[in-house]
Design an enzyme around this catalytic site. Structure first.
Site, short mmCIF file in Angstrom:
data_model
loop_
_atom_site.label_atom_id
_atom_site.label_comp_id
_atom_site.label_asym_id
_atom_site.label_seq_id
_atom_site.Cartn_x
_atom_site.Cartn_y
_atom_site.Cartn_z
N VAL B 170 -47.55 12.85 157.56
CA VAL B 170 -47.96 13.59 156.36
C VAL B 170 -49.22 12.96 155.76
O VAL B 170 -50.17 13.65 155.39
CB VAL B 170 -46.81 13.61 155.32
CG1 VAL B 170 -47.26 14.24 154.01
CG2 VAL B 170 -45.60 14.35 155.89
N HIS B 171 -49.23 11.65 155.70
CA HIS B 171 -50.36 10.90 155.13
C HIS B 171 -51.65 11.21 155.90
O HIS B 171 -52.69 11.50 155.31
CB HIS B 171 -50.00 9.41 155.21
CG HIS B 171 -51.09 8.47 154.82
ND1 HIS B 171 -51.56 8.36 153.53
CD2 HIS B 171 -51.79 7.55 155.54
CE1 HIS B 171 -52.50 7.43 153.48
NE2 HIS B 171 -52.67 6.92 154.70
#
Ligand code: HEM
Ligand code: SF4
Ligand code: SF4
Lengths: 309, 211
Positions: B170-171
């Protein structure tokens, strides 16, 4: 040796070569006949060319005091006082049980490092072992040992090399009292039944076979005088099963976790395709110019204050 | 006019950037070597590390090295990642976030609530990985622990690794998605418009300090 009769293989998701079929075998250890002479321990190190370090006497007959990477079977001695105040010497030959549902195989991450043959024998292939010790974590009987010399896992093979050419395991061949017998699993159960009848007739009403169903049964079985209390025999587990923690660790959670990680990456990809990147617009840039102009003419506090640090 | 007004804003200094990339590189190595043992479909990844035994040997050392650098990063950034009142509001409007409608969101400081959440998830999962990793480190430490503990740690390690890897996916995606972010960790600079759009309070703060 045998490579066409593998019915389970560690860390393998497709079928293993399994065209050849054999009868299930079993070794039956009759604790009521064993005299604790340890001839089987010697035969094991003879046949397998194992020479363990000479250890220290820890005050009991157990010698060595535990299974090691070089001692694949150990006689465990327990002094048990009966309710009548009599002493019973409960001697159990410890070692791999060759589980029908082996926790070691379930836990092992290295493809083919642990295999189960069609005849029920569970075997380690040290050449493929990576030394992680997961098999130790998975085994309900505390059997595998990682060698300090080569960081590979070792345990009783049930003499798979001998059995594959029609011989009985070395311990069976050597046992002077006939306490260890070997044959098909059905024959061994029959043999056990006959022994249990005999024991019951002589007052051991709880005599029975140890073939724990929690691991699907085992290919090493015991005849016990006190089958209702296997714990008396140096903590032989009463209802062994693969731990639920190991089941969760190695079960459906893993493919689901793989799927979830792939789905997260896919969600990102499709977010980019459907909604697209978040870009700084012309208006945002104009707003910065505006702030700057204001700051140039106006008070230093153009953009509002903030206590954020 | 103030001469600084058109220049990019400094978001991370050289030490912060180096620390970040040290953690990132070690994370990739730790994740690949761990995943190799996680599922049979990924066992081939052991080839990247010189085979199964080498993967088993290297992974914990890579993990510990990553942990040491991560601690540095965590201490640098913890202060900025404390939750504030506006963070709840920001999170509740996650639909606006993912549909790029940032104008509806509250003005926020150096980190948005999603980044703060990520930060704390990373702290917790890293600590869980460290402690469980030591327990399952067969060669040196497992003998000190009981079998129940080792089984629990095995499950925890796999679960924490899953949480960590998913969070990092996600990052990384967020950095690709929000254009202009990557520069913050390469050159250390972001444009003023980027700062104003995504981190308005931080933008104000930096401008104020420049005067
Ligand atoms: C913090 C220090 C860490 C230590 C001490 C550590 C230790 C270990 C150990 C001992 C193993 C068993 C295999 C082996 O012996 O090499 C393992 C497996 C694993 N590690 Fe770590 N590790 C650490 C960090 C990490 C990190 C950061 C990740 C993920 C990014 C990770 C992911 C994994 C995975 C996925 C496995 C396989 C788990 C399974 O088989 O289910 N580890 N780790
Ligand atoms: S007793 Fe332990 S090592 Fe032997 S087959 Fe069963 S799980 Fe594997
Ligand atoms: S130590 Fe060897 S046999 Fe045991 S689980 Fe690891 S790779 Fe498999």
């Amino acid at each position: 040796m045998a490579t066409q009769d593998i019915i389970a293989r560690s860390a393998t998701t497709t079928a293993s070569p399994s065209v050849r079929q054999f009868d299930e075998v079993a070794k039956l250890i009759d604790t009521t006949v064993c005299i604790g002479c340890k001839a089987c321990q010697v035969a094991c190190s003879e046949w397998n060319d194992l020479r363990d370090e000479v250890g220290d006497n820890v005050g009991v007959y157990d010698n060595p005091s535990d299974l090691t990477a070089d001692s694949w079977t150990v006689m465990r001695f327990d002094e048990h006082e009966t309710s009548e105040g009599d002493l019973e010497w409960l001697i159990r030959k410890d070692g791999c049980m060759h589980c029908e549902d082996p926790g070691c195989l379930k836990a092992c991450p290295s493809p083919g490092a642990i295999v189960k043959y069609d005849n029920g024998i569970v075997d380690f292939d040290q050449d493929k072992c990576i030394g992680c010790g997961y098999c130790v974590t998975g085994c309900p009987f505390d059997v595998p040992r990682i060698s300090k010399k080569d960081n590979k896992a070792y345990k009783c093979t049930l003499c798979s090399d001998r059995v594959s050419v029609g011989l009985e395991p070395a311990c069976v061949k050597t046992c002077p009292t006939g306490a260890i017998v070997f044959g098909t699993k059905d024959e061994m159960k029959e043999h056990a039944n006959w022994r249990i009848q005999d024991l019951k007739g002589r007052g051991y009403e709880n005599a029975g076979i140890y073939d724990p169903q929690g691991v699907g049964g085992t290919h090493v079985m015991y005849v016990l005088h006190h089958a209702d209390k296997p714990q008396l025999y140096s903590d032989l587990p009463k209802d062994p099963a693969i731990s639920p923690l190991v089941g969760a660790w190695k079960g459906v959670a893993k493919p689901l976790a793989m799927l979830a990680m792939a789905a997260t990456a896919a969600a990102g990809f499709f977010h980019y395709i459907r909604i697209g990147p978040n870009r700084v617009s012309k208006e945002d840039e104009a707003a910065v110019e505006h702030d700057a102009a204001q700051a140039g003419t106006n008070s230093p506090d153009a953009g509002g204050t903030s206590d954020e640090r | 006019m103030n001469g600084n007004e058109n220049q990019d804003l400094q978001r991370y200094n050289a030490n912060e950037r180096s620390n970040h990339w040290a953690v990132a590189l070690l994370f990739v190595l730790a994740a690949l070597s761990g995943l190799a043992l996680f599922h049979p479909a990924l066992f081939w990844l052991t080839n990247l590390f010189g085979g199964g035994p080498w993967t088993r040997i290297l992974h914990p050392f890579i993990g510990v090295a990553m942990m040491l650098f991560f601690l540095g990063l965590a201490f640098r950034f913890a202060g900025r990642n404390r939750f504030k009142a506006h963070d709840r509001q920001w999170l509740s409007q996650w639909r606006d976030v993912i549909s790029n409608q940032e104008e509806n969101l509250p003005r926020i400081g150096k980190y948005n609530a999603g980044q703060k959440l990520l930060f704390w998830v990373l702290v917790i999962s890293m600590l869980a990985l460290l402690f469980s990793g030591i327990v399952i480190w067969r060669e040196y430490f497992s003998d000190f622990f009981g079998i129940g503990m080792i089984r629990f740690a095995s499950l925890l390690h796999a679960f924490a690794a899953f949480v960590l890897i998913t969070s990092i996916i996600v990052h990384v995606y967020a950095a690709i998605w929000v254009k202009g972010s990557v520069g913050a960790m390469t050159s250390g600079k972001v444009s003023r418009a980027w700062a104003r759009k995504h981190h308005a309070l931080w933008y104000d703060e930096v401008r104020k300090n420049q005067r």
